[in-house]
Design a protein around this motif. Structure first.
Motif, PDB file in Angstrom:
ATOM      1  N   ARG A  14       0.839  -1.207   0.000  1.00  0.00           N
ATOM      2  CA  ARG A  14       0.000   0.000   0.000  1.00  0.00           C
ATOM      3  C   ARG A  14       0.866   1.247   0.000  1.00  0.00           C
ATOM      4  O   ARG A  14       0.558   2.230  -0.686  1.00  0.00           O
ATOM      5  CB  ARG A  14      -0.936  -0.002   1.214  1.00  0.00           C
ATOM      6  CG  ARG A  14      -1.788   1.235   1.299  1.00  0.00           C
ATOM      7  CD  ARG A  14      -2.701   1.394   0.078  1.00  0.00           C
ATOM      8  NE  ARG A  14      -3.449   2.630   0.168  1.00  0.00           N
ATOM      9  CZ  ARG A  14      -3.564   3.503  -0.823  1.00  0.00           C
ATOM     10  NH1 ARG A  14      -3.007   3.283  -1.992  1.00  0.00           N
ATOM     11  NH2 ARG A  14      -4.253   4.616  -0.650  1.00  0.00           N
ATOM     12  N   ARG A  44       2.119   8.856   9.513  1.00  0.00           N
ATOM     13  CA  ARG A  44       2.163   9.868   8.456  1.00  0.00           C
ATOM     14  C   ARG A  44       3.349   9.627   7.538  1.00  0.00           C
ATOM     15  O   ARG A  44       4.257   8.866   7.869  1.00  0.00           O
ATOM     16  CB  ARG A  44       2.247  11.258   9.070  1.00  0.00           C
ATOM     17  CG  ARG A  44       3.450  11.466   9.956  1.00  0.00           C
ATOM     18  CD  ARG A  44       3.367  12.779  10.727  1.00  0.00           C
ATOM     19  NE  ARG A  44       4.157  12.735  11.943  1.00  0.00           N
ATOM     20  CZ  ARG A  44       5.449  13.042  12.011  1.00  0.00           C
ATOM     21  NH1 ARG A  44       6.098  13.421  10.935  1.00  0.00           N
ATOM     22  NH2 ARG A  44       6.095  12.973  13.149  1.00  0.00           N
ATOM     23  N   PHE A  79      -1.960  -3.073   6.836  1.00  0.00           N
ATOM     24  CA  PHE A  79      -2.911  -2.213   6.142  1.00  0.00           C
ATOM     25  C   PHE A  79      -4.218  -2.969   6.040  1.00  0.00           C
ATOM     26  O   PHE A  79      -4.238  -4.143   5.667  1.00  0.00           O
ATOM     27  CB  PHE A  79      -2.405  -1.834   4.742  1.00  0.00           C
ATOM     28  CG  PHE A  79      -3.301  -0.873   4.040  1.00  0.00           C
ATOM     29  CD1 PHE A  79      -3.300   0.468   4.381  1.00  0.00           C
ATOM     30  CD2 PHE A  79      -4.180  -1.310   3.066  1.00  0.00           C
ATOM     31  CE1 PHE A  79      -4.153   1.362   3.755  1.00  0.00           C
ATOM     32  CE2 PHE A  79      -5.032  -0.425   2.429  1.00  0.00           C
ATOM     33  CZ  PHE A  79      -5.015   0.915   2.773  1.00  0.00           C
ATOM     34  N   GLU A  81      -8.362  -2.963   4.750  1.00  0.00           N
ATOM     35  CA  GLU A  81      -9.435  -2.379   3.945  1.00  0.00           C
ATOM     36  C   GLU A  81     -10.737  -3.010   4.395  1.00  0.00           C
ATOM     37  O   GLU A  81     -10.929  -4.211   4.264  1.00  0.00           O
ATOM     38  CB  GLU A  81      -9.210  -2.657   2.463  1.00  0.00           C
ATOM     39  CG  GLU A  81      -8.083  -1.855   1.870  1.00  0.00           C
ATOM     40  CD  GLU A  81      -7.997  -2.010   0.368  1.00  0.00           C
ATOM     41  OE1 GLU A  81      -8.773  -1.345  -0.334  1.00  0.00           O
ATOM     42  OE2 GLU A  81      -7.153  -2.801  -0.070  1.00  0.00           O
ATOM     43  N   GLY A  85     -13.597   1.847   5.855  1.00  0.00           N
ATOM     44  CA  GLY A  85     -12.483   2.580   5.271  1.00  0.00           C
ATOM     45  C   GLY A  85     -11.203   1.770   5.251  1.00  0.00           C
ATOM     46  O   GLY A  85     -11.130   0.670   5.794  1.00  0.00           O
ATOM     47  N   ARG A  87      -7.018   1.807   6.059  1.00  0.00           N
ATOM     48  CA  ARG A  87      -6.062   2.512   6.896  1.00  0.00           C
ATOM     49  C   ARG A  87      -4.928   1.589   7.312  1.00  0.00           C
ATOM     50  O   ARG A  87      -5.062   0.362   7.285  1.00  0.00           O
ATOM     51  CB  ARG A  87      -6.751   3.079   8.134  1.00  0.00           C
ATOM     52  CG  ARG A  87      -7.335   1.987   9.018  1.00  0.00           C
ATOM     53  CD  ARG A  87      -8.212   2.551  10.112  1.00  0.00           C
ATOM     54  NE  ARG A  87      -8.867   1.442  10.801  1.00  0.00           N
ATOM     55  CZ  ARG A  87      -8.874   1.270  12.099  1.00  0.00           C
ATOM     56  NH1 ARG A  87      -8.267   2.119  12.890  1.00  0.00           N
ATOM     57  NH2 ARG A  87      -9.479   0.244  12.638  1.00  0.00           N
ATOM     58  N   PHE A  88      -3.824   2.197   7.715  1.00  0.00           N
ATOM     59  CA  PHE A  88      -2.753   1.440   8.340  1.00  0.00           C
ATOM     60  C   PHE A  88      -3.180   1.161   9.779  1.00  0.00           C
ATOM     61  O   PHE A  88      -3.758   2.018  10.448  1.00  0.00           O
ATOM     62  CB  PHE A  88      -1.447   2.241   8.321  1.00  0.00           C
ATOM     63  CG  PHE A  88      -0.848   2.338   6.951  1.00  0.00           C
ATOM     64  CD1 PHE A  88      -0.093   1.299   6.433  1.00  0.00           C
ATOM     65  CD2 PHE A  88      -1.050   3.458   6.168  1.00  0.00           C
ATOM     66  CE1 PHE A  88       0.454   1.370   5.157  1.00  0.00           C
ATOM     67  CE2 PHE A  88      -0.502   3.548   4.895  1.00  0.00           C
ATOM     68  CZ  PHE A  88       0.252   2.504   4.389  1.00  0.00           C
ATOM     69  N   VAL A  89      -2.925  -0.061  10.239  1.00  0.00           N
ATOM     70  CA  VAL A  89      -3.310  -0.466  11.593  1.00  0.00           C
ATOM     71  C   VAL A  89      -2.099  -1.059  12.314  1.00  0.00           C
ATOM     72  O   VAL A  89      -1.186  -1.592  11.683  1.00  0.00           O
ATOM     73  CB  VAL A  89      -4.466  -1.494  11.581  1.00  0.00           C
ATOM     74  CG1 VAL A  89      -5.740  -0.869  11.044  1.00  0.00           C
ATOM     75  CG2 VAL A  89      -4.112  -2.730  10.792  1.00  0.00           C
ATOM     76  N   CYS A 101     -11.585   3.546  18.038  1.00  0.00           N
ATOM     77  CA  CYS A 101     -11.030   4.198  16.858  1.00  0.00           C
ATOM     78  C   CYS A 101      -9.786   3.478  16.343  1.00  0.00           C
ATOM     79  O   CYS A 101      -9.394   3.657  15.199  1.00  0.00           O
ATOM     80  CB  CYS A 101     -10.708   5.665  17.149  1.00  0.00           C
ATOM     81  SG  CYS A 101      -9.361   5.908  18.331  1.00  0.00           S
ATOM     82  N   THR A 103      -6.731   4.023  17.138  1.00  0.00           N
ATOM     83  CA  THR A 103      -5.505   4.819  17.144  1.00  0.00           C
ATOM     84  C   THR A 103      -5.049   5.170  18.552  1.00  0.00           C
ATOM     85  O   THR A 103      -3.991   5.743  18.725  1.00  0.00           O
ATOM     86  CB  THR A 103      -5.680   6.128  16.339  1.00  0.00           C
ATOM     87  OG1 THR A 103      -6.722   6.897  16.946  1.00  0.00           O
ATOM     88  CG2 THR A 103      -6.017   5.850  14.893  1.00  0.00           C
TER      89      THR A 103
END
Length: 107
Positions: A14, A44, A79, A81, A85, A87-89, A101, A103
């Motif tokens: 990804r 990030r 990553f 899907e 949504g 996202r990286f996990v 959430c 995070t």
């Protein structure tokens, strides 16, 4: 036994897709104070710093700073899907609890 975090092939793939649009940024995974459970992940795109742990595969880099490294020992960066949504996990065995959430976590 404490091991550095691992990055799945799916996460590297990804990151390669993200960087295919131009620019070759690394993915920084950091742990900061805050969030609803005491700590939160900061994920990030960034440039490497001299003291970063650099995890590299598929021509891509994932960075972990030395302050965050103890919190991410034995963790898996992936990553995901899903319908809610993509996202990286972080699958972190050091976290005693986390919030919905995904995070924020506590030790």
């Amino acid at each position: 036994m404490q091991l550095p975090p691992q990055v799945t092939p799916r996460a590297f793939a990804r990151l390669a897709e993200i960087n295919a649009g131009g620019g070759a940024k690394a993915l920084r995974v950091a742990v900061e104070g805050g969030g609803c459970s005491g700590f939160q992940y900061d994920i990030r795109l960034d440039d490497p710093a001299p003291d970063d742990l650099v995890l590299e595969a598929q021509g891509q880099k994932v960075l972990v700073d030395p302050v965050s490294l103890p919190f991410l020992q034995n963790a898996v960066i992936d990553f995901s899907e899903e319908l809610i949504g993509a996202r990286f996990v972080i699958e972190n065995p050091n976290a005693s609890s986390s919030c919905g959430c995904g995070t924020s976590f506590s030790l």
